[in-house]
Design a protein around this motif. Structure first.
Motif, short mmCIF file in Angstrom:
data_model
loop_
_atom_site.label_atom_id
_atom_site.label_comp_id
_atom_site.label_asym_id
_atom_site.label_seq_id
_atom_site.Cartn_x
_atom_site.Cartn_y
_atom_site.Cartn_z
N LEU A 163 -2.46 9.87 -0.98
CA LEU A 163 -3.77 8.81 -1.51
C LEU A 163 -4.80 8.05 -0.44
O LEU A 163 -5.75 7.84 -0.49
N ALA A 164 -3.89 8.42 0.94
CA ALA A 164 -5.21 7.54 2.31
C ALA A 164 -5.92 8.98 2.05
O ALA A 164 -6.95 8.38 2.03
N GLU A 165 -5.79 9.86 1.91
CA GLU A 165 -7.43 11.09 2.46
C GLU A 165 -7.96 10.45 1.84
O GLU A 165 -8.83 10.74 1.29
N GLY A 196 1.01 -1.17 -0.08
CA GLY A 196 0.38 -0.20 -0.16
C GLY A 196 1.10 0.98 0.09
O GLY A 196 1.30 2.34 1.16
N ILE A 197 1.80 1.50 -1.31
CA ILE A 197 2.66 2.59 -1.43
C ILE A 197 2.28 3.70 -1.34
O ILE A 197 1.36 4.44 -2.14
N ASP A 198 2.55 5.12 -0.58
CA ASP A 198 1.55 6.05 -0.14
C ASP A 198 2.82 7.23 0.03
O ASP A 198 3.59 6.71 0.58
N PHE A 199 2.39 8.32 -0.73
CA PHE A 199 3.31 9.73 -0.20
C PHE A 199 2.27 10.18 0.94
O PHE A 199 1.75 10.24 0.63
N SER A 224 -6.43 3.89 -6.67
CA SER A 224 -5.51 2.81 -5.91
C SER A 224 -3.93 3.54 -5.19
O SER A 224 -3.46 4.66 -5.57
N PHE A 225 -3.95 2.27 -4.99
CA PHE A 225 -2.20 2.81 -4.24
C PHE A 225 -0.96 3.37 -4.99
O PHE A 225 -1.69 2.87 -6.10
N MET A 226 -0.19 3.33 -4.73
CA MET A 226 1.32 3.92 -5.24
C MET A 226 1.85 2.00 -6.48
O MET A 226 1.27 1.62 -5.84
#
Length: 328
Positions: A278-280, A136-139, A295-297
């Motif tokens: 992305l989570a927000e 679940g890759i996010d910035f 989707s996540f990165m």
């Protein structure tokens, strides 16, 4: 002043003085070789650097070279302390709402902070190597301050004098690892890999009137794969300012020169400005539609984080990174 650390093959890089318009740079070994050396003796060395900075901006330093963001490490390639807050409580409230949980009232009066890994930051133009897309890759687009030596128990009204530099942050998060770690009751670790910081760190006076009440009153702009993702204003809806965050972190221990304190994900109640992670976006989709559609990165995705002044000129340079597969 504006400062950077060039990659010279050494762990802590070469301290560079950078012109206000980010066009020129010069090494200052007669004053300090590294950012940490400068911060360790800030009160002594800052006046000397300020004089050189004015000369650099006036085009009076013959040894100046064209500034190259690609040569930059994070301004502090490693630090004694990296503590990241969650100063935009509306963001925390949204996270909990998406999973049907109430937010404790104490969150509005007592900041949330976690201690991140600070021994190996990623450069602002370097790839982000991760082993699995399933994590679940996010910035997270943020702002951080860098302090000098801060005494234990400093009051918030006295903390701003210890803030010497500001930077932008990409606080990389692995969202699918977070629930399992938090369920153990001991906080983040594997879910928070190495963070990245902007090519340039700036003194607060560089922001002029946009630095007020220990907040940066400008939009923080994030692009995902060349498309605008969000530009929320960092000075709006910031529940705890940087002075309060520094005071909170120093409540039971002093901070050494070079300590980095982050704001957490920039977030506004006005969702028309978009988001900084992305989570927000996924939370808003869950609340509106019952499930997320973003989707996540993935490997190959790119994130760019930047802040512009009133003349639409870059202040810190840009964080511009691609996620790649780490094969070990």
């Amino acid at each position: 002043m504006k400062l950077a650390s060039y990659n010279n093959g050494r762990r802590d890089g070469q301290l560079m003085l950078v012109s206000k318009d980010l066009s020129k740079a010069v090494a200052v070994p007669a004053i300090a070789n590294t950012m940490q050396q400068l911060l360790d003796a800030w009160e002594l060395l800052q006046p000397q650097l300020q004089e050189l900075y004015e000369a650099l901006n006036d085009g009076l330093i013959d040894s100046a070279v064209d500034f190259d963001e690609a040569q930059c490490l994070s301004p502090l390639p490693r630090a004694y302390q990296w503590a990241d807050g969650s100063a935009y409580v509306n963001h925390v409230e949204l996270v909990r709402k998406a999973r049907g949980a109430q937010m404790p009232e104490s969150f509005w009066t007592d900041p949330l902070v976690y201690q991140g890994g600070s021994d190996c930051f990623i450069g602002p133009k370097a790839d982000i190597p991760l082993a699995s897309e399933d994590w679940g890759i996010d910035f997270e687009s943020e702002i951080a301050v860098v302090t000098d030596d801060v005494p234990m128990g400093v009051k918030s009204e006295n903390a701003e004098q210890h803030i010497k530099l500001l930077m932008l942050v990409n606080d990389v998060s692995l969202r699918n690892l977070i629930p399992g770690e938090l369920a153990k009751g001991f906080g983040f670790y594997q879910a928070k890999p190495s963070s990245s910081f902007s090519p340039v760190a700036v003194t607060p006076d560089e922001l002029g009137a946009r630095w007020e009440d220990s907040k940066v009153h400008l939009p923080l702009i994030t692009h995902l794969n060349d498309s605008l993702f969000g530009r929320p204003n960092a000075g709006v809806d910031m529940t705890f300012n940087f002075s309060q965050l520094v005071s909170h972190v120093a409540k039971t221990r002093p901070l050494g020169a070079g300590a980095i304190i982050g704001s957490g994900t920039i977030s506004n109640y006005d969702r028309s400005a978009g988001s900084s992670c992305l989570a927000e976006t996924r939370m808003l989709e869950t609340i509106a539609e019952g499930k997320p559609s973003t989707s996540f990165m993935k490997f190959g995705d790119r994130v760019r984080i930047e802040m512009l002044d009133d003349n639409q000129k870059s202040i810190f340079g840009s964080i511009d990174q691609q996620v790649v597969e780490y094969k070990g």
